[in-house]
Design a protein around this motif. Structure first.
Motif, PDB file in Angstrom:
ATOM      1  N   LEU A  70     -57.723 -83.216 -42.432  1.00  0.00           N
ATOM      2  CA  LEU A  70     -57.458 -84.464 -43.128  1.00  0.00           C
ATOM      3  C   LEU A  70     -56.132 -84.029 -43.847  1.00  0.00           C
ATOM      4  O   LEU A  70     -54.957 -84.807 -43.981  1.00  0.00           O
ATOM      5  N   GLY A  71     -55.926 -82.703 -44.410  1.00  0.00           N
ATOM      6  CA  GLY A  71     -54.706 -82.568 -44.933  1.00  0.00           C
ATOM      7  C   GLY A  71     -53.561 -82.397 -43.921  1.00  0.00           C
ATOM      8  O   GLY A  71     -52.498 -82.565 -44.439  1.00  0.00           O
ATOM      9  N   ALA A  72     -53.899 -82.091 -43.045  1.00  0.00           N
ATOM     10  CA  ALA A  72     -52.782 -81.952 -41.918  1.00  0.00           C
ATOM     11  C   ALA A  72     -52.370 -83.233 -41.501  1.00  0.00           C
ATOM     12  O   ALA A  72     -51.361 -83.657 -41.220  1.00  0.00           O
ATOM     13  N   MET A  73     -53.235 -84.249 -41.318  1.00  0.00           N
ATOM     14  CA  MET A  73     -52.813 -85.713 -41.239  1.00  0.00           C
ATOM     15  C   MET A  73     -52.282 -86.282 -42.563  1.00  0.00           C
ATOM     16  O   MET A  73     -51.304 -86.920 -42.010  1.00  0.00           O
ATOM     17  N   LYS A  74     -52.526 -85.950 -43.288  1.00  0.00           N
ATOM     18  CA  LYS A  74     -51.673 -86.382 -44.547  1.00  0.00           C
ATOM     19  C   LYS A  74     -50.396 -86.014 -44.617  1.00  0.00           C
ATOM     20  O   LYS A  74     -49.375 -86.724 -44.928  1.00  0.00           O
ATOM     21  N   ASP A  75     -50.087 -84.766 -44.443  1.00  0.00           N
ATOM     22  CA  ASP A  75     -48.658 -84.307 -43.833  1.00  0.00           C
ATOM     23  C   ASP A  75     -48.038 -84.985 -42.859  1.00  0.00           C
ATOM     24  O   ASP A  75     -47.009 -85.203 -43.057  1.00  0.00           O
ATOM     25  N   ARG A  76     -48.646 -85.120 -41.753  1.00  0.00           N
ATOM     26  CA  ARG A  76     -48.063 -85.851 -40.722  1.00  0.00           C
ATOM     27  C   ARG A  76     -47.615 -87.203 -40.968  1.00  0.00           C
ATOM     28  O   ARG A  76     -46.554 -87.773 -40.793  1.00  0.00           O
ATOM     29  N   LEU A  77     -48.337 -87.948 -41.913  1.00  0.00           N
ATOM     30  CA  LEU A  77     -48.364 -89.282 -42.379  1.00  0.00           C
ATOM     31  C   LEU A  77     -47.042 -89.333 -43.251  1.00  0.00           C
ATOM     32  O   LEU A  77     -46.431 -90.340 -43.225  1.00  0.00           O
ATOM     33  N   ALA A  78     -46.781 -88.306 -44.130  1.00  0.00           N
ATOM     34  CA  ALA A  78     -45.921 -88.278 -45.159  1.00  0.00           C
ATOM     35  C   ALA A  78     -44.687 -88.065 -44.354  1.00  0.00           C
ATOM     36  O   ALA A  78     -43.639 -88.725 -44.709  1.00  0.00           O
ATOM     37  N   ASN A  79     -44.634 -87.370 -43.390  1.00  0.00           N
ATOM     38  CA  ASN A  79     -43.396 -87.265 -42.554  1.00  0.00           C
ATOM     39  C   ASN A  79     -43.106 -88.532 -41.668  1.00  0.00           C
ATOM     40  O   ASN A  79     -41.855 -88.773 -41.741  1.00  0.00           O
ATOM     41  N   VAL A  80     -44.078 -89.147 -41.258  1.00  0.00           N
ATOM     42  CA  VAL A  80     -43.665 -90.483 -40.494  1.00  0.00           C
ATOM     43  C   VAL A  80     -43.280 -91.356 -41.493  1.00  0.00           C
ATOM     44  O   VAL A  80     -42.047 -92.049 -41.298  1.00  0.00           O
ATOM     45  N   GLU A  81     -43.688 -91.405 -42.568  1.00  0.00           N
ATOM     46  CA  GLU A  81     -43.264 -92.197 -43.628  1.00  0.00           C
ATOM     47  C   GLU A  81     -41.788 -92.056 -44.055  1.00  0.00           C
ATOM     48  O   GLU A  81     -41.062 -93.010 -44.312  1.00  0.00           O
ATOM     49  N   ARG A  82     -41.528 -90.798 -44.246  1.00  0.00           N
ATOM     50  CA  ARG A  82     -40.103 -90.600 -44.817  1.00  0.00           C
ATOM     51  C   ARG A  82     -39.249 -90.799 -43.676  1.00  0.00           C
ATOM     52  O   ARG A  82     -38.269 -91.142 -43.773  1.00  0.00           O
ATOM     53  N   ILE A  83     -39.476 -90.712 -42.221  1.00  0.00           N
ATOM     54  CA  ILE A  83     -38.672 -90.992 -41.205  1.00  0.00           C
ATOM     55  C   ILE A  83     -38.506 -92.630 -41.222  1.00  0.00           C
ATOM     56  O   ILE A  83     -37.345 -92.989 -41.132  1.00  0.00           O
ATOM     57  N   VAL A  84     -39.470 -93.318 -41.269  1.00  0.00           N
ATOM     58  CA  VAL A  84     -39.175 -94.713 -41.165  1.00  0.00           C
ATOM     59  C   VAL A  84     -38.735 -95.220 -42.145  1.00  0.00           C
ATOM     60  O   VAL A  84     -37.826 -96.317 -42.150  1.00  0.00           O
ATOM     61  N   THR A  85     -38.830 -94.627 -43.491  1.00  0.00           N
ATOM     62  CA  THR A  85     -38.099 -95.143 -44.702  1.00  0.00           C
ATOM     63  C   THR A  85     -36.708 -94.740 -44.667  1.00  0.00           C
ATOM     64  O   THR A  85     -35.978 -95.022 -45.677  1.00  0.00           O
ATOM     65  N   ASP A  86     -36.433 -93.814 -43.748  1.00  0.00           N
ATOM     66  CA  ASP A  86     -34.993 -93.134 -43.765  1.00  0.00           C
ATOM     67  C   ASP A  86     -34.189 -94.519 -43.604  1.00  0.00           C
ATOM     68  O   ASP A  86     -34.360 -95.113 -42.472  1.00  0.00           O
ATOM     69  N   SER A  87     -32.766 -94.381 -44.061  1.00  0.00           N
ATOM     70  CA  SER A  87     -31.805 -95.388 -43.473  1.00  0.00           C
ATOM     71  C   SER A  87     -31.437 -95.362 -42.288  1.00  0.00           C
ATOM     72  O   SER A  87     -30.905 -96.277 -41.552  1.00  0.00           O
ATOM     73  N   GLY A  88     -31.279 -93.988 -41.847  1.00  0.00           N
ATOM     74  CA  GLY A  88     -30.869 -93.829 -40.418  1.00  0.00           C
ATOM     75  C   GLY A  88     -31.746 -94.713 -39.404  1.00  0.00           C
ATOM     76  O   GLY A  88     -31.271 -95.100 -38.442  1.00  0.00           O
ATOM     77  N   TYR A  89     -32.955 -94.645 -39.478  1.00  0.00           N
ATOM     78  CA  TYR A  89     -34.042 -95.039 -38.786  1.00  0.00           C
ATOM     79  C   TYR A  89     -33.745 -96.822 -38.593  1.00  0.00           C
ATOM     80  O   TYR A  89     -33.620 -97.433 -37.821  1.00  0.00           O
ATOM     81  N   HIS A  90     -33.620 -97.446 -40.160  1.00  0.00           N
ATOM     82  CA  HIS A  90     -33.508 -98.735 -40.095  1.00  0.00           C
ATOM     83  C   HIS A  90     -32.049 -98.999 -39.236  1.00  0.00           C
ATOM     84  O   HIS A  90     -32.174-100.112 -38.609  1.00  0.00           O
ATOM     85  N   LEU A  91     -31.121 -98.269 -39.805  1.00  0.00           N
ATOM     86  CA  LEU A  91     -29.857 -98.407 -38.665  1.00  0.00           C
ATOM     87  C   LEU A  91     -30.033 -98.477 -37.354  1.00  0.00           C
ATOM     88  O   LEU A  91     -29.369 -99.659 -36.687  1.00  0.00           O
ATOM     89  N   GLY A  92     -30.656 -97.654 -36.857  1.00  0.00           N
ATOM     90  CA  GLY A  92     -30.975 -97.660 -35.395  1.00  0.00           C
ATOM     91  C   GLY A  92     -31.651 -98.604 -35.075  1.00  0.00           C
ATOM     92  O   GLY A  92     -31.781 -99.302 -34.080  1.00  0.00           O
ATOM     93  N   SER A  93     -32.772 -99.072 -35.570  1.00  0.00           N
ATOM     94  CA  SER A  93     -33.571-100.263 -35.465  1.00  0.00           C
ATOM     95  C   SER A  93     -32.680-101.567 -35.223  1.00  0.00           C
ATOM     96  O   SER A  93     -33.022-102.583 -34.438  1.00  0.00           O
ATOM     97  N   GLU A  94     -31.935-101.623 -36.190  1.00  0.00           N
ATOM     98  CA  GLU A  94     -30.875-103.092 -36.324  1.00  0.00           C
ATOM     99  C   GLU A  94     -29.999-103.007 -35.129  1.00  0.00           C
ATOM    100  O   GLU A  94     -29.888-104.068 -34.352  1.00  0.00           O
ATOM    101  N   ILE A  95     -29.590-101.838 -34.698  1.00  0.00           N
ATOM    102  CA  ILE A  95     -28.898-101.806 -33.525  1.00  0.00           C
ATOM    103  C   ILE A  95     -29.452-102.042 -32.333  1.00  0.00           C
ATOM    104  O   ILE A  95     -28.946-103.133 -31.469  1.00  0.00           O
ATOM    105  N   GLU A  96     -30.828-101.478 -32.265  1.00  0.00           N
ATOM    106  CA  GLU A  96     -31.400-101.953 -31.009  1.00  0.00           C
ATOM    107  C   GLU A  96     -31.911-103.249 -30.862  1.00  0.00           C
ATOM    108  O   GLU A  96     -31.876-103.934 -29.982  1.00  0.00           O
ATOM    109  N   ALA A  97     -32.075-104.082 -32.141  1.00  0.00           N
ATOM    110  CA  ALA A  97     -32.139-105.385 -32.104  1.00  0.00           C
ATOM    111  C   ALA A  97     -31.142-106.157 -31.901  1.00  0.00           C
ATOM    112  O   ALA A  97     -31.271-107.507 -31.138  1.00  0.00           O
ATOM    113  N   LEU A  98     -29.900-105.734 -32.260  1.00  0.00           N
ATOM    114  CA  LEU A  98     -28.817-106.553 -31.601  1.00  0.00           C
ATOM    115  C   LEU A  98     -28.424-106.520 -30.072  1.00  0.00           C
ATOM    116  O   LEU A  98     -28.037-107.271 -29.412  1.00  0.00           O
TER     117      LEU A  98
END
Length: 112
Positions: A70-98
């Motif tokens: 469970l601790g390992a899963m929490k760490d992985r989830l925190a990393n995924v949340e960090r990646i998703v909330t990162d501005s670069g990810y949002h920029l990449g997803s906006e470019i793909e949508a365009l």
């Protein structure tokens, strides 16, 4: 005759009430973890055996493993949340949508 019937019914109701009270207090003791008592008022504990001790040991080990997982899963989830909330990810997803929008607009023109 009627007084005997009333007395018998009264004794029956009192006896059933006493048994129901005893069952209820025993249930409360078990539910709240209090030890049961024998007829002499001494606590009755379950007997220890090797199988029960081994089972507790295995359950404790499994609990520790599950907590570590469970601790390992929490760490992985925190990393995924960090990646998703990162501005670069949002920029990449906006470019793909365009890009997808541009492809949608081109397909009807090519088919006409």
């Amino acid at each position: 005759m009627i007084s005997e019937l009333i007395t018998t019914e009264l004794l029956t109701v009192v006896g059933l009430g006493a048994v129901a009270g005893w069952v209820f207090t025993t249930w409360l003791r078990v539910k709240n973890g209090y030890p049961l008592e024998n007829s002499w008022g001494r606590a009755v504990y379950p007997k220890d055996n090797a199988e029960a001790k081994q089972r507790v040991t295995l359950l404790t080990q499994e609990n520790a493993e599950l907590r570590a997982e469970l601790g390992a899963m929490k760490d992985r989830l925190a990393n995924v949340e960090r990646i998703v909330t990162d501005s670069g990810y949002h920029l990449g997803s906006e470019i793909e949508a365009l890009r997808e929008r541009a492809l949608e607009h081109r397909e009807p023109e090519g088919n006409a």
